[in-house]
Design a protein around this motif. Sequence first.
Motif, mmCIF file in Angstrom:
data_model
loop_
_atom_site.group_PDB
_atom_site.id
_atom_site.type_symbol
_atom_site.label_atom_id
_atom_site.label_comp_id
_atom_site.label_asym_id
_atom_site.label_seq_id
_atom_site.Cartn_x
_atom_site.Cartn_y
_atom_site.Cartn_z
ATOM 1 N N GLY A 197 0.681 -1.146 -0.006
ATOM 2 C CA GLY A 197 -0.060 -0.072 -0.069
ATOM 3 C C GLY A 197 0.919 1.383 -0.076
ATOM 4 N N ALA A 198 1.917 1.035 -0.386
ATOM 5 C CA ALA A 198 3.124 2.274 -0.421
ATOM 6 C C ALA A 198 3.119 3.122 -1.699
ATOM 7 N N GLY A 199 2.468 2.611 -2.605
ATOM 8 C CA GLY A 199 2.696 3.057 -3.985
ATOM 9 C C GLY A 199 3.759 3.178 -4.753
ATOM 10 N N GLU A 200 4.636 2.434 -4.105
ATOM 11 C CA GLU A 200 6.108 2.498 -4.677
ATOM 12 C C GLU A 200 6.328 1.212 -5.898
ATOM 13 N N MET A 201 5.596 1.459 -7.015
ATOM 14 C CA MET A 201 5.787 0.200 -7.812
ATOM 15 C C MET A 201 6.106 0.573 -9.070
ATOM 16 N N PHE A 202 6.644 -0.340 -10.082
ATOM 17 C CA PHE A 202 6.827 -0.086 -11.265
ATOM 18 C C PHE A 202 5.512 -0.596 -12.140
ATOM 19 N N THR A 213 5.711 -6.997 -8.947
ATOM 20 C CA THR A 213 5.540 -7.465 -7.404
ATOM 21 C C THR A 213 6.416 -6.535 -6.603
ATOM 22 N N VAL A 214 5.699 -6.135 -5.384
ATOM 23 C CA VAL A 214 6.567 -5.322 -4.134
ATOM 24 C C VAL A 214 6.666 -6.392 -3.147
ATOM 25 N N SER A 215 5.808 -7.456 -3.243
ATOM 26 C CA SER A 215 5.895 -8.620 -2.140
ATOM 27 C C SER A 215 5.169 -9.636 -2.615
ATOM 28 N N GLY A 216 5.411 -11.019 -2.142
ATOM 29 C CA GLY A 216 4.600 -12.043 -2.599
ATOM 30 C C GLY A 216 3.595 -12.595 -1.829
ATOM 31 N N GLN A 217 3.684 -11.533 -0.520
ATOM 32 C CA GLN A 217 2.754 -12.172 0.723
ATOM 33 C C GLN A 217 1.333 -12.461 0.356
ATOM 34 N N LEU A 218 0.552 -11.590 -0.355
ATOM 35 C CA LEU A 218 -0.690 -11.885 -0.352
ATOM 36 C C LEU A 218 -1.120 -13.356 -1.188
ATOM 37 N N SER A 219 -0.014 -13.507 -2.074
ATOM 38 C CA SER A 219 -0.444 -15.018 -2.800
ATOM 39 C C SER A 219 -0.021 -15.994 -1.735
ATOM 40 N N THR A 255 8.041 -18.172 -0.218
ATOM 41 C CA THR A 255 8.422 -17.961 -1.857
ATOM 42 C C THR A 255 9.760 -17.202 -1.599
ATOM 43 N N PHE A 256 10.723 -17.326 -2.600
ATOM 44 C CA PHE A 256 11.716 -16.665 -2.537
ATOM 45 C C PHE A 256 12.364 -16.207 -3.772
ATOM 46 N N GLY A 257 12.008 -14.686 -4.233
ATOM 47 C CA GLY A 257 12.166 -14.446 -5.590
ATOM 48 C C GLY A 257 12.376 -13.128 -5.554
ATOM 49 N N PRO A 258 12.764 -12.481 -6.886
ATOM 50 C CA PRO A 258 12.898 -11.039 -7.142
ATOM 51 C C PRO A 258 11.527 -10.146 -6.630
ATOM 52 N N THR A 259 12.106 -9.003 -6.384
ATOM 53 C CA THR A 259 10.926 -7.970 -5.652
ATOM 54 C C THR A 259 11.162 -6.583 -6.187
ATOM 55 N N PHE A 260 10.230 -5.864 -6.226
ATOM 56 C CA PHE A 260 10.708 -4.601 -7.141
ATOM 57 C C PHE A 260 10.049 -3.369 -6.366
ATOM 58 N N ARG A 261 10.820 -2.259 -5.922
ATOM 59 C CA ARG A 261 10.376 -1.135 -5.421
ATOM 60 C C ARG A 261 10.717 0.240 -5.858
ATOM 61 N N LYS A 287 1.300 1.001 9.780
ATOM 62 C CA LYS A 287 1.645 -0.374 8.952
ATOM 63 C C LYS A 287 0.426 -0.620 7.950
ATOM 64 N N PRO A 288 0.737 -1.596 6.902
ATOM 65 C CA PRO A 288 -0.151 -1.830 6.021
ATOM 66 C C PRO A 288 -1.615 -2.642 6.563
ATOM 67 N N PHE A 289 -2.615 -2.610 5.516
ATOM 68 C CA PHE A 289 -3.948 -2.918 5.936
ATOM 69 C C PHE A 289 -3.946 -4.378 6.441
ATOM 70 N N TYR A 290 -3.151 -5.347 6.085
ATOM 71 C CA TYR A 290 -3.264 -6.628 6.425
ATOM 72 C C TYR A 290 -3.006 -7.210 8.081
ATOM 73 N N MET A 291 -2.258 -6.221 8.731
ATOM 74 C CA MET A 291 -1.732 -6.498 9.818
ATOM 75 C C MET A 291 -2.816 -6.912 10.947
ATOM 76 N N ARG A 292 -2.832 -7.663 11.745
ATOM 77 C CA ARG A 292 -3.794 -7.931 12.767
ATOM 78 C C ARG A 292 -3.972 -6.760 13.923
ATOM 79 N N VAL A 293 -5.367 -6.394 14.072
ATOM 80 C CA VAL A 293 -5.242 -5.367 15.026
ATOM 81 C C VAL A 293 -5.164 -6.080 16.341
ATOM 82 N N ASN A 294 -4.402 -5.437 17.343
ATOM 83 C CA ASN A 294 -4.531 -5.786 18.690
ATOM 84 C C ASN A 294 -5.554 -5.541 19.472
#
Length: 452
Positions: free
Chosen positions: A167-172, A195-201, A214-220, A350-357
């Motif tokens: 959600g940081a908008g720093e994408m190619f 991709t900036v992260s493979g997390q959601l997949s 997952t272990f691969g190239p990531t772009f920012r 922090k991004p939207f997907y983190m669990r609220v305490n």
Amino acid sequence: MKRTKIKALLARTAPLEKVLIKGWVRTRRDTKEFSFMEVSDGSCLASIQVIVDAGSPGSEHLPALSTGAAVSVTGEMVPSPGKGQAFEIRSHTLELVGTAGETYPLQKKRHSDEFLRTIAHLRPRTNKYGAIMRIRSRTSHLIHRFFEEEGFFLIHTPVITGSDCEGAGEMFRVTTVSGTTPASEDFFGQETNLTVSGQLSAEMMALALGDVYTFGPTFRAENSHTSRHAAEFWMLEPEMAFCDLTGNMDLAEALIKYVVAGVLDTCSDDIALFANFVDKSLMKTLTSLRDDTYLRLPYREAVEILQKTKKKFEYPVSFGTDLQSEHERYLAEEHFKKPVFLYDYPKGIKPFYMRVNDDGETVAAMDLLVPRIGELVGGSQREEREDVLHQRMTEMNLPDKEYWWYMDSRRFGSVPHSGFGLGFERLLMLLTGITNIRDVIAFPRTPGSIDF
Ligand code: 4AD
Ligand code: MG
């Protein structure tokens, strides 16, 4: 005859009547009766000495065998009278495979890192960059071995994506160019990015397979000229179902300890090069990473420490501040002098997907800070509750319709789950003492470096 790699030759304890080696000349020295050449082949840091008798087959090539030239030598491996090596090779036949000549930029002397960056295509031929690349390869294998032993599945996540995980908008942006058709703005009519992260997949796969990575190239697309950011870097991302934040930190700590121990055990020559010439305290750092328990501290307490210290920071800190590298390094390097996990960060940074305490104010996030690097790992427990997630996304103006598939995972058999991302180049900086990210990746992608 099959060639033997120099690493395998040097591991021997007995001489050999006949061997074939192929490699590149490091140095050559001539006397009337013979020439000495140091030949290396990339298989290890060490080179092997080759003795060529004047007048022996192929010795007519000697004048052309300057630094960087490629050779093939058959001969006998015999005990060496010289210091520093057990064996040397007496050449029977010498073949010139490729000359290098006087314009070869890597003549035997020390070159600055800045200069070597301008010849990234040749620098792996130097001792230092060869060592980095061997350690990079070994570290990669150790990571895979760790996850295999722990029962994780390796998954391959896409490079072209329709979502912005952080959600940081720093994408190619990805555009299509096909034949004579001019470049279009979109990927076949859809907006997509690298991709900036493979997390959601990875989350989707963890909710099916349990433990994955997952272990691969990531772009920012962060145009930051820092020594710790690259536009293309490799990220390791494990994701675990039925796992909370504590389990997540446990995994990160176990992984790093395993990798450091493995590198110390199996790359000792290459590591020694860095400990001798790059960072005198490297061995201390590495043994601490392997043996010490990493600290765990709530973000709130870290902020209090940063506010109390006499040290002056460029950016002041209060609860809600996104910590800068100066703060992170102070904590790991000067205050605690060891790796420290900070956790429970304010949700606003922090991004939207983190669990609220339960406090409603913080999220179950964790960052691992290490000396010299700052942030090495960033991760969290994920928000598994559909209603809370939905509310967070609304607050952050994230369009539901783009994340319909992500929301599905919270509708169908949702479970607590956690994961993290580890910057592979930052790990390599930690392992070698190298201070610039451009020097631990073969062809760095940073602003202004796209020649190679
Ligand atoms: O903290 P980050 O942004 O976390 C994520 O992307 C999560 N989605 C990961 C997850 O939970 N699966 O990035 C993770 C790590 C950082 O801690 C840092 O080590 C590295 O990736 N990193 C970079 N490394 C080099 N160059 C950059 N521009 C980097 N940005 C992040
Ligand atoms: Mg982070």
